[in-house]
Design an enzyme around this catalytic site. Structure first.
Site, PDB file in Angstrom:
ATOM      1  N   ARG A  12       0.948  -1.277  -0.072  1.00  0.00           N
ATOM      2  CA  ARG A  12      -0.003  -0.003   0.027  1.00  0.00           C
ATOM      3  C   ARG A  12       0.559   1.322   0.149  1.00  0.00           C
ATOM      4  O   ARG A  12       0.532   2.300  -0.117  1.00  0.00           O
ATOM      5  CB  ARG A  12      -0.984   0.080   1.379  1.00  0.00           C
ATOM      6  CG  ARG A  12      -1.951  -1.115   1.192  1.00  0.00           C
ATOM      7  CD  ARG A  12      -2.967  -1.111   2.234  1.00  0.00           C
ATOM      8  NE  ARG A  12      -3.944   0.147   2.264  1.00  0.00           N
ATOM      9  CZ  ARG A  12      -4.502   0.564   3.177  1.00  0.00           C
ATOM     10  NH1 ARG A  12      -4.646   0.013   4.184  1.00  0.00           N
ATOM     11  NH2 ARG A  12      -5.049   1.757   2.815  1.00  0.00           N
ATOM     12  N   CYS A  13       2.127   1.035   0.145  1.00  0.00           N
ATOM     13  CA  CYS A  13       3.010   2.464   0.095  1.00  0.00           C
ATOM     14  C   CYS A  13       3.806   2.720  -1.074  1.00  0.00           C
ATOM     15  O   CYS A  13       4.288   1.391  -1.606  1.00  0.00           O
ATOM     16  CB  CYS A  13       4.239   2.001   1.269  1.00  0.00           C
ATOM     17  SG  CYS A  13       5.594   3.175   1.182  1.00  0.00           S
ATOM     18  N   SER A  14       3.447   3.840  -1.677  1.00  0.00           N
ATOM     19  CA  SER A  14       4.140   4.000  -2.872  1.00  0.00           C
ATOM     20  C   SER A  14       5.488   3.649  -2.813  1.00  0.00           C
ATOM     21  O   SER A  14       6.137   3.220  -3.855  1.00  0.00           O
ATOM     22  CB  SER A  14       3.914   5.523  -3.375  1.00  0.00           C
ATOM     23  OG  SER A  14       4.262   6.512  -2.401  1.00  0.00           O
TER      24      SER A  14
END
Length: 118
Positions: A12-14
């Site tokens: 979920r972390c870019s």
């Protein structure tokens, strides 16, 4: 490279996604460890800290609500207490962390990983 790199990854972390993509663009398929689902043990986290040359607070996400809720900003807390908090609440661990070639780096920015894979 003797063994495949490991990436402590949060999809979920870019920055985590960008770091994984950068590794794959370089032809490297790292072992993906979804650390929110499978947190590192205390021993693993201590080893990572040693490879990073960091103290526990250096890799903590201090803006997470859990940081304040657990009063982890208390400067009197020991390193052991901070490591235990990260193992118990892996959301507090900065991401992504890549381990390769006996070294570790935080992929912020993602290009940091190039220093340990090339």
């Amino acid at each position: 490279m003797t063994e495949a790199p490991h990436i402590f990854h949060n999809p979920r972390c870019s920055k985590s996604r960008q770091t994984l993509e950068l590794l794959q663009q370089k032809g490297i398929e790292p072992e993906i460890i979804r650390y929110l689902e499978t947190p590192p043990t205390e021993q693993e986290l201590l080893h990572i800290l040693d490879l990073l040359g960091c103290q526990p607070r250096d890799i903590m996400r201090t803006k997470e609500p859990e940081y304040r809720e657990q009063a982890l900003d208390n400067e009197n807390l020991s390193s052991e207490a901070l490591v235990e908090a990260m193992v118990r609440t892996p959301k507090l661990i900065e991401r992504p962390i890549v381990v390769a070639n006996g070294k570790a780096v935080i992929g912020r920015p993602p290009e940091n990983v190039l220093t340990i894979i090339e």
